[in-house]
Write a protein that holds these residues in place. Structure first.
Motif, short mmCIF file in Angstrom:
data_model
loop_
_atom_site.label_atom_id
_atom_site.label_comp_id
_atom_site.label_asym_id
_atom_site.label_seq_id
_atom_site.Cartn_x
_atom_site.Cartn_y
_atom_site.Cartn_z
N MET A 56 0.84 -1.20 0.00
CA MET A 56 0.00 0.00 0.00
C MET A 56 0.87 1.25 0.00
O MET A 56 0.62 2.21 -0.74
N PHE B 96 -4.29 5.25 -0.12
CA PHE B 96 -3.38 4.10 -0.01
C PHE B 96 -2.56 4.18 1.28
O PHE B 96 -2.33 3.17 1.95
N THR C 235 -4.85 3.23 4.23
CA THR C 235 -5.09 1.78 4.26
C THR C 235 -3.83 1.05 4.75
O THR C 235 -3.92 0.11 5.55
N THR D 97 -5.94 -3.29 -1.50
CA THR D 97 -6.17 -2.43 -2.67
C THR D 97 -7.66 -2.16 -2.85
O THR D 97 -8.07 -1.03 -3.16
N ALA E 100 -8.64 0.41 -0.34
CA ALA E 100 -8.09 1.71 -0.70
C ALA E 100 -8.86 2.34 -1.86
O ALA E 100 -9.14 3.54 -1.86
#
Lengths: 222, 73
Positions: A52, A78, A81, A201, A204
């Motif tokens: 991330m 990102f 997260t 992902t 995010a």
């Protein structure tokens, strides 16, 4: 649906790792005992956090190149997260450490490095809260992020290898491959890592989309 | 060709034996929990929680998609 296959792949891989991670045979080692299975759950948190933060680092570079707002949003989400996954990594690591090393927190360079690293990223969050102007905030935090990432990598990958560390693969300890990650464990560990990266992902991108919607509303209100 | 295959097979067998011998150390493991199948209860609980979380994420994803459509339209 076609575009979402990777989300289901991530979910399936982690689901597999939960079941195989508990049922598959593992090496019988003293001290670690059954807790060796934590490798399937604790370590992927760190791997996916790094993924991330790497994505965020790249997004920040792209943002500085073209000044497009969406890359600023992506970089930020990102990072957040990654911080969440890192927090899970620290908490699960503390539990594991208590029952194998005897303390929730040891002066292991990896632990302290990660603590400092998380504080740096907390600084990123505070910095963003502190700047009112949208463009200025995006630019300053992108630069901050580009500096924070290499420092973080040094803190958790380089320094623990130079100093004594309790973690495998650090401070003269053999790495995963030597004794605590046999082929059977690899078959669960790597899918778990990939699965968690995909789920991270997913989260995010969800956050990014929500943030975009919020900004859209803000623009309409003005 | 044949002997090459046999060699591979032998290597595999030997490495299997070595792993089995190495895994016969006396570290305390949850063998009873495995023998009586109670471990399956734990697996079922974790699987339920994980599936629940994923369903929640899918639901969230759909809601966001709906909002995106509305804001575009």
């Amino acid at each position: 649906m076609k575009k979402n296959w990777w989300k289901f792949l991530g979910a399936a891989l982690v689901f597999y790792s939960v079941i195989a991670g508990l049922l598959n045979p593992v090496p019988r080692l003293d001290i670690l005992n059954e807790s060796i299975r934590n490798l399937y759950f604790h370590v992927p948190m760190w791997f996916s956090m790094i993924a991330m933060l790497t994505a965020s680092f790249v997004m920040s570079i792209i943002y500085l190149g073209n000044q497009k707002k969406k890359f600023d949003i992506r970089a930020t989400e990102f990072t957040y997260t990654g911080m969440m996954l890192g927090l899970f990594g620290i908490l699960t690591g503390m539990i594991w450490a208590q029952f194998t090393w005897g303390f929730f927190w040891t002066n292991d360079p990896k632990l302290n490095g990660v603590a400092i690293g998380m504080l740096i990223y907390a600084g990123y969050y505070i910095l963003r809260q502190a700047i009112e102007d949208h463009e200025k905030r995006a630019r300053v935090s992108a630069v901050f992020n580009i500096f924070a990432y290499p420092i973080f990598v040094v803190l958790i990958f380089v320094l623990p290898r130079i100093n004594d560390s309790l973690h495998p693969g650090n401070g003269g300890n053999p790495g995963f491959s030597k004794y605590d990650l046999d082929d059977g464990m690899r078959m669960v560990f790597y899918p778990a890592v990939l699965g968690w990266i995909l789920i991270g992902t997913w989260i995010a991108t969800l956050r990014t989309r929500i943030k975009k919607l919020e900004l859209h509303e803000e623009l309409e209100d003005e | 060709m044949r002997s090459w295959k046999m060699n591979r097979l032998m290597t595999l067998l030997i490495s299997l034996l070595i792993t089995m011998a190495a895994s016969a150390q006396d570290a305390e493991m949850a063998d009873v929990m495995r023998a009586n199948g109670k471990i399956n209860v734990v697996v079922a609980v974790l699987a339920t929680i994980f599936i629940g979380l994923i369903v929640f994420l899918i639901y969230l994803d759909r809601r966001v998609k709906k909002l995106e459509k509305e804001s575009k339209g």
